[in-house]
Design an enzyme around this catalytic site. Structure first.
Site, PDB file in Angstrom:
ATOM      1  N   LYS A  84      34.362  11.395  38.018  1.00  0.00           N
ATOM      2  CA  LYS A  84      35.312  12.114  38.891  1.00  0.00           C
ATOM      3  C   LYS A  84      35.931  11.267  40.006  1.00  0.00           C
ATOM      4  CE  LYS A  84      35.883  15.130  37.215  1.00  0.00           C
ATOM      5  NZ  LYS A  84      36.470  15.055  35.836  1.00  0.00           N
ATOM      6  N   HIS A 143      30.681   4.905  32.307  1.00  0.00           N
ATOM      7  CA  HIS A 143      30.126   5.229  33.633  1.00  0.00           C
ATOM      8  C   HIS A 143      28.813   4.465  33.850  1.00  0.00           C
ATOM      9  CE1 HIS A 143      33.060   8.278  34.389  1.00  0.00           C
ATOM     10  NE2 HIS A 143      32.537   9.225  33.646  1.00  0.00           N
TER      11      HIS A 143
HETATM   12  P1  A3P Z   1      40.246  16.309  41.801  1.00  0.00           P
HETATM   13  O1  A3P Z   1      39.149  17.101  41.186  1.00  0.00           O
HETATM   14  O2  A3P Z   1      39.972  15.922  43.216  1.00  0.00           O
HETATM   15  O3  A3P Z   1      41.587  16.914  41.643  1.00  0.00           O
HETATM   16  P2  A3P Z   1      38.031  11.498  36.527  1.00  0.00           P
HETATM   17  O4  A3P Z   1      39.291  11.183  35.817  1.00  0.00           O
HETATM   18  O5  A3P Z   1      37.226  10.277  36.874  1.00  0.00           O
HETATM   19  O6  A3P Z   1      37.254  12.525  35.805  1.00  0.00           O
HETATM   20  O7  A3P Z   1      38.437  12.060  37.959  1.00  0.00           O
HETATM   21  C1  A3P Z   1      39.062  13.308  38.037  1.00  0.00           C
HETATM   22  C2  A3P Z   1      39.823  13.378  39.334  1.00  0.00           C
HETATM   23  O8  A3P Z   1      41.021  12.587  39.210  1.00  0.00           O
HETATM   24  C3  A3P Z   1      40.284  14.801  39.595  1.00  0.00           C
HETATM   25  O9  A3P Z   1      40.342  14.905  41.020  1.00  0.00           O
HETATM   26  C4  A3P Z   1      41.662  14.805  38.964  1.00  0.00           C
HETATM   27  O10 A3P Z   1      42.497  15.842  39.420  1.00  0.00           O
HETATM   28  C5  A3P Z   1      42.163  13.437  39.363  1.00  0.00           C
HETATM   29  N1  A3P Z   1      43.215  12.933  38.472  1.00  0.00           N
HETATM   30  C6  A3P Z   1      43.349  13.118  37.138  1.00  0.00           C
HETATM   31  N2  A3P Z   1      44.444  12.506  36.685  1.00  0.00           N
HETATM   32  C7  A3P Z   1      45.038  11.911  37.744  1.00  0.00           C
HETATM   33  C8  A3P Z   1      46.221  11.137  37.906  1.00  0.00           C
HETATM   34  N3  A3P Z   1      47.014  10.864  36.881  1.00  0.00           N
HETATM   35  N4  A3P Z   1      46.523  10.693  39.147  1.00  0.00           N
HETATM   36  C9  A3P Z   1      45.721  10.968  40.207  1.00  0.00           C
HETATM   37  N5  A3P Z   1      44.598  11.713  40.114  1.00  0.00           N
HETATM   38  C10 A3P Z   1      44.238  12.181  38.904  1.00  0.00           C
END
Ligand code: A3P
Length: 335
Positions: A84, A143
């Site tokens: 995340k 991860h």
């Molecule tokens: P939030 O839950 O704060 O919105 P991961 O990809 O490591 O699983 O992390 C997910 C987080 O990255 C989520 O944050 C998600 O909304 C955000 N996210 C996903 N795609 C993104 C993008 N293209 N640009 C910026 N943030 C993004």
């Protein structure tokens, strides 16, 4: 126009004998797992402690399989992160940079299908994938903490790009994600209980701080091999980050490409606003082992500082205090 090869093609048909052998290998990892320290973690699933970090039971055998079977090439590109922290974004950017001549697969394939996780998409379902069929550079994500990466990755010298995020947003994002994907049998604990587990390190691939610190130190020791990004800094200055990223993964932009707006186009393609509105990311599933996770679970708000809507002053103070204690003396701050 070159075609993209799906990672699913790495699961080639095997003889019965090979299948049995691979199944036995995973059984052995499951047996080893059952002997490890265990706690009740997020999503009320058991977490097992392996080499100092906590893993859910469904993914730990895959981690062991990666450690014992994955053979890195120097031309590979590895994206590493705690959960995340912007993995989906960075997967998209790396894929788009490396495949900028393609008519874009990101428009109709979820980023997690384009840059698979080693330990739960490739080394999964009791199988050892045949990865040599993938075109070079092979793009993988993980991860797995730095100290548990397979030796072949470290020896290969392949570029490792790490992304992390401030622990307050990482926790809030993880909390929402697990709530969204949790099934009836594994209902979630309260925010407060989950917070306690996170602070104690008992979260997926936790302790969060140790994960970050290991890659931070590796980026200082081996800057030619490990690049360290912070989600917040990328949000604040995306063009500079994308150009540095492209250089680091050995696909730099030419001056001509910059003038033609290729960098801006990639940034727009991979933006939260663009990816989250695509049908494939609104309705489809991304395959993780045997489980399909709804693609829209990976897109929530995509903002910095959403923690202020969920955490109490005490929680904020506690997370900040842990960060100060853990990172003290290492020149690292995460906001
Ligand atoms: P939030 O839950 O704060 O919105 P991961 O990809 O490591 O699983 O992390 C997910 C987080 O990255 C989520 O944050 C998600 O909304 C955000 N996210 C996903 N795609 C993104 C993008 N293209 N640009 C910026 N943030 C993004």
């Amino acid at each position: 126009m070159a075609a993209h090869i799906s990672f699913k093609q790495c699961f080639v048909p095997k003889t019965k004998e090979q299948e049995d052998k691979e199944e036995t290998t995973y059984q052995r990892y499951t047996e080893i797992m059952s002997t490890l320290p265990r706690v009740r973690g997020f999503a009320l699933k058991n977490l097992y402690q392996h080499q100092g970090f906590w893993y859910v039971d469904s993914y730990l055998p895959g981690v062991m399989a990666v450690q014992n079977h994955f053979m890195a090439h120097s031309s590979d590109i590895l994206l590493a992160s705690p959960p995340k922290c912007g993995t989906t974004w960075l997967k998209s950017l790396i894929f788009a940079i490396c495949n900028r001549k393609l008519l874009h697969p990101l428009l109709n394939v979820n980023p997690h299908q384009l840059v698979p996780f080693l330990e739960f998409q490739l080394y999964a379902n009791n199988q050892i994938p045949v990865l040599d069929i993938l075109p070079s550079p092979r793009l993988f994500a993980t991860h797995i903490p730095y100290s548990s990466l397979p030796q072949s990755i470290l020896d290969s010298g392949c570029p490792i790009v790490y992304i992390c995020r401030n622990p307050k947003d990482a926790f809030v994002s993880l909390w929402h994600f697990l709530n969204k994907i949790s099934t009836e049998e594994s209902t979630m604990p309260s925010l407060e209980e989950a917070f306690e587990m996170f602070c104690n390190g008992a979260s997926h691939y936790g302790p969060f701080w140790d994960h970050v610190l290991e890659y931070w130190r590796a980026s200082l020791d081996r800057p030619q091999c490990v690049m360290f990004f912070k989600y917040e800094e990328m949000q604040a200055e995306v063009i500079g980050h994308v150009k540095r990223l492209a250089e680091f993964i050995r696909c730099p932009f030419s001056l001509e490409e910059e003038k033609e707006g290729v960098v801006d186009e990639i940034i727009r393609l991979c933006s939260f606003e663009n990816l989250s509105r695509l049908d494939v990311n609104k309705a489809g599933d991304a395959l993780f082992g045997k489980t399909g996770i709804k693609s829209n679970s990976f897109f929530r708000k995509g903002k910095v500082g959403d923690w202020s809507n969920y955490l109490t002053p005490n929680m904020i103070e506690r997370l900040d205090r842990i960060s100060e204690q853990k990172f003290h003396g290492y020149g690292l701050t995460l906001g």
